[in-house]
Structures are given as structure tokens and as C-alpha cells.
Design a protein around this motif. Sequence first.
Motif, PDB file in Angstrom:
ATOM      1  N   ARG A  97      86.016  -7.720  -8.601  1.00  0.00           N
ATOM      2  CA  ARG A  97      85.171  -7.396  -7.465  1.00  0.00           C
ATOM      3  C   ARG A  97      86.026  -7.073  -6.233  1.00  0.00           C
ATOM      4  O   ARG A  97      85.744  -6.124  -5.510  1.00  0.00           O
ATOM      5  N   ARG A  98      87.079  -7.848  -6.003  1.00  0.00           N
ATOM      6  CA  ARG A  98      87.967  -7.582  -4.866  1.00  0.00           C
ATOM      7  C   ARG A  98      88.671  -6.235  -5.014  1.00  0.00           C
ATOM      8  O   ARG A  98      88.858  -5.509  -4.039  1.00  0.00           O
ATOM      9  N   ALA A  99      89.075  -5.909  -6.239  1.00  0.00           N
ATOM     10  CA  ALA A  99      89.743  -4.621  -6.470  1.00  0.00           C
ATOM     11  C   ALA A  99      88.785  -3.464  -6.210  1.00  0.00           C
ATOM     12  O   ALA A  99      89.167  -2.447  -5.621  1.00  0.00           O
ATOM     13  N   GLU A 100      87.533  -3.610  -6.638  1.00  0.00           N
ATOM     14  CA  GLU A 100      86.540  -2.557  -6.403  1.00  0.00           C
ATOM     15  C   GLU A 100      86.251  -2.363  -4.924  1.00  0.00           C
ATOM     16  O   GLU A 100      85.988  -1.252  -4.471  1.00  0.00           O
ATOM     17  N   LEU A 101      86.325  -3.451  -4.149  1.00  0.00           N
ATOM     18  CA  LEU A 101      86.066  -3.364  -2.715  1.00  0.00           C
ATOM     19  C   LEU A 101      87.318  -2.999  -1.918  1.00  0.00           C
ATOM     20  O   LEU A 101      87.265  -2.844  -0.693  1.00  0.00           O
ATOM     21  N   GLY A 102      88.440  -2.881  -2.592  1.00  0.00           N
ATOM     22  CA  GLY A 102      89.689  -2.529  -1.928  1.00  0.00           C
ATOM     23  C   GLY A 102      90.309  -3.668  -1.146  1.00  0.00           C
ATOM     24  O   GLY A 102      91.068  -3.443  -0.209  1.00  0.00           O
ATOM     25  N   LEU A 103      89.975  -4.914  -1.532  1.00  0.00           N
ATOM     26  CA  LEU A 103      90.500  -6.075  -0.820  1.00  0.00           C
ATOM     27  C   LEU A 103      91.832  -6.564  -1.373  1.00  0.00           C
ATOM     28  O   LEU A 103      92.470  -7.406  -0.782  1.00  0.00           O
ATOM     29  N   ILE A 104      92.245  -6.016  -2.485  1.00  0.00           N
ATOM     30  CA  ILE A 104      93.509  -6.461  -3.096  1.00  0.00           C
ATOM     31  C   ILE A 104      94.571  -5.406  -2.863  1.00  0.00           C
ATOM     32  O   ILE A 104      94.393  -4.260  -3.055  1.00  0.00           O
TER      33      ILE A 104
END
Length: 104
Positions: A97-104
Amino acid sequence: MLGGRAPQPRIDFDARRPRYGYSVREWTFLGMPFGWWTEYGYVLYAEDRYELVEVPLADSVAARFRKEVGRDMGQGFFFPFWAHAWGWLYYRSVVRRRAELGLI
């Protein structure tokens, strides 16, 4: 003593009959189970609402137990790993989910 009589102890015994099971120990982090390993192996256990008591079965005792029951209670046993490894699934979903939101 009240009124000349000693108070009677109140015993609320809610124990269940002994059961046959497999003993594992969990590795957890923040309450989420991430892994397990065999602790005692096959055990007889009894539990009530306050405690769990396990008795590991030595090979000689397990052999007598199989003879008395008439079959191997461990045959066909399947360990429900998903009950002890859902933490990894949760962790992977958070990472995804973080990768999809660009948080990682």
C-alpha cells in the motif's frame, strides 16, 4: 465467622477434559504473530479460563496412548500455519500500500 458459621469457599471450576494437541511457541511483534517453532511436540493439555496446562508425551507414553486409543492421533494432523503467520501478510500489505501511494 458470621452468625456462628464459617464462610464456605466458593469454587468455580470450569476446567475442560484433557485434549490431545501440538505445542508450539510463537514469535510476535506488537501482538502480531510472525512465526512459530515446535516447543514440546504432541501434548495432552487441559485449560480453563485462567490457565493452560500442557503435559509433553514421552515416546513410551505416546506409544501406550496410541495403543489405548487404537490409532495414531497425530496421523493426518495439519498445523494451521495461517493462524501463526498472519503478521507477515499484514506487513506485506502495508508495504504494498505504501509503495502504491509513493510513500516508500
